[in-house]
Write a protein that holds these residues in place. Structure first.
Motif, short mmCIF file in Angstrom:
data_model
loop_
_atom_site.label_atom_id
_atom_site.label_comp_id
_atom_site.label_asym_id
_atom_site.label_seq_id
_atom_site.Cartn_x
_atom_site.Cartn_y
_atom_site.Cartn_z
N THR A 32 68.21 -22.31 -14.49
CA THR A 32 68.81 -22.52 -15.80
C THR A 32 67.87 -22.09 -16.93
O THR A 32 68.32 -21.89 -18.06
N ARG A 33 66.58 -21.97 -16.63
CA ARG A 33 65.61 -21.51 -17.62
C ARG A 33 64.50 -20.78 -16.88
O ARG A 33 63.88 -21.34 -15.98
N ALA A 34 64.26 -19.56 -17.26
CA ALA A 34 63.19 -18.79 -16.65
C ALA A 34 61.83 -19.25 -17.19
O ALA A 34 61.72 -19.67 -18.35
N ALA A 35 60.83 -19.18 -16.35
CA ALA A 35 59.47 -19.50 -16.79
C ALA A 35 58.98 -18.42 -17.73
O ALA A 35 59.38 -17.25 -17.63
N THR A 36 58.11 -18.80 -18.67
CA THR A 36 57.52 -17.83 -19.58
C THR A 36 56.00 -17.97 -19.60
O THR A 36 55.45 -19.02 -19.25
N GLN A 37 55.38 -16.92 -20.06
CA GLN A 37 53.94 -16.92 -20.30
C GLN A 37 53.69 -17.41 -21.72
O GLN A 37 54.58 -17.35 -22.56
N ALA A 38 52.48 -17.85 -21.99
CA ALA A 38 52.07 -18.07 -23.38
C ALA A 38 51.81 -16.69 -23.96
O ALA A 38 51.08 -15.90 -23.37
N THR A 39 52.45 -16.37 -25.08
CA THR A 39 52.37 -15.02 -25.65
C THR A 39 52.23 -15.06 -27.16
O THR A 39 52.94 -15.81 -27.83
N VAL A 40 51.33 -14.24 -27.67
CA VAL A 40 51.15 -14.06 -29.11
C VAL A 40 51.32 -12.58 -29.41
O VAL A 40 50.71 -11.74 -28.76
N THR A 41 52.16 -12.26 -30.41
CA THR A 41 52.39 -10.88 -30.80
C THR A 41 52.07 -10.71 -32.28
O THR A 41 52.53 -11.52 -33.11
N GLY A 42 51.32 -9.68 -32.60
CA GLY A 42 51.01 -9.38 -34.00
C GLY A 42 52.27 -9.03 -34.76
O GLY A 42 53.23 -8.49 -34.19
N SER A 43 52.26 -9.30 -36.06
CA SER A 43 53.46 -9.07 -36.87
C SER A 43 53.54 -7.66 -37.44
O SER A 43 54.50 -7.33 -38.11
N GLN A 44 52.53 -6.84 -37.19
CA GLN A 44 52.54 -5.49 -37.73
C GLN A 44 52.35 -4.46 -36.62
O GLN A 44 51.66 -4.72 -35.64
N THR A 45 52.96 -3.30 -36.83
CA THR A 45 52.69 -2.17 -35.94
C THR A 45 51.56 -1.37 -36.53
O THR A 45 51.38 -1.31 -37.75
N LEU A 46 50.80 -0.76 -35.67
CA LEU A 46 49.63 0.01 -36.12
C LEU A 46 49.99 1.49 -36.10
O LEU A 46 50.48 2.00 -35.10
N GLY A 47 49.75 2.15 -37.20
CA GLY A 47 50.06 3.57 -37.31
C GLY A 47 49.05 4.44 -36.58
O GLY A 47 48.06 3.96 -36.03
N PRO A 48 49.28 5.76 -36.61
CA PRO A 48 48.42 6.70 -35.88
C PRO A 48 46.98 6.75 -36.41
O PRO A 48 46.07 7.18 -35.71
N GLY A 49 46.76 6.30 -37.64
CA GLY A 49 45.41 6.29 -38.20
C GLY A 49 44.56 5.14 -37.71
O GLY A 49 43.37 5.06 -37.99
N GLY A 50 45.17 4.21 -36.97
CA GLY A 50 44.44 3.07 -36.42
C GLY A 50 44.17 2.00 -37.46
O GLY A 50 44.78 1.97 -38.53
N LEU A 51 43.22 1.14 -37.16
CA LEU A 51 42.86 0.04 -38.06
C LEU A 51 42.28 0.58 -39.36
O LEU A 51 41.43 1.47 -39.35
N ALA A 52 42.71 0.01 -40.49
CA ALA A 52 42.18 0.41 -41.78
C ALA A 52 40.77 -0.13 -41.99
O ALA A 52 39.96 0.49 -42.67
N ALA A 53 40.48 -1.28 -41.41
CA ALA A 53 39.17 -1.92 -41.56
C ALA A 53 38.83 -2.65 -40.26
O ALA A 53 39.71 -2.90 -39.43
#
Length: 168
Positions: A32-53
């Motif tokens: 009735t409920r699948a098991a899940t992992q503990a998961t954290v996802t960033g709220s932004q996508t990173l462009g091709p230039g990579g990290l700004a800082a």
């Protein structure tokens, strides 16, 4: 000599063990409920230039097992994922990072309510061309599987369902 065995008609269900109370026959398993992992996802996508800082992440598994990861300006998502996974491996943490549609995703490798993860950064979640984690820790706890075996409520632990003692 008797051998304990079982098989499933579904590739998603695997027989693990039985007890002396287990009767020979077929058993219907309903999840009735699948098991899940503990998961954290960033709220932004990173462009091709990579990290700004540069950015420093703190990844805490469980109550106090911590990995600190220093990332440098210009790193691409693949380089970031590689650096994080190396630090997690070096610290022996059962956690893995990945690229989820351009955003950083960090998850425990195991499933269930015993899995706890917390991730924070030295950069604000809203900083452009950063990971979108933020300075306030994002916490996540996995979820145990839930279901029944032959219409009897089973106990979930991680991805394993166990029938009540003496009933199945």
């Amino acid at each position: 000599v008797f051998v304990e065995s079982g098989r499933s008609s579904s590739s998603l269900v695997k027989f693990v063990s039985s007890t002396s109370a287990t009767q020979i026959g077929s058993y219907q398993v309903h999840v009735t409920r699948a098991a899940t992992q503990a998961t954290v996802t960033g709220s932004q996508t990173l462009g091709p230039g990579g990290l700004a800082a540069s950015e420093k992440l703190s990844i805490v598994y469980g109550e106090n097992e911590t990995a600190l990861v220093n990332l440098t300006a210009g790193m691409t998502m693949d380089e970031i994922v590689g650096a994080i996974n190396q630090q997690l491996k070096d610290h022996g943490l059962p956690v893995a990072a990945g690229n989820h549609q351009g955003a950083l995703r960090i998850s425990t490798t195991a499933y269930g309510s015993a899995e706890k993860l917390s991730v924070s950064s030295d950069r604000a979640a809203t900083d452009a061309n950063q990971l979108g984690i933020g300075t306030t820790a994002i916490e996540s706890t996995g979820v145990d599987v839930a279901g029944t075996i032959n219409n009897i409520v089973a106990t979930g632990a991680g991805r394993q369902l166990t029938g009540p003692k003496g009933t199945i």
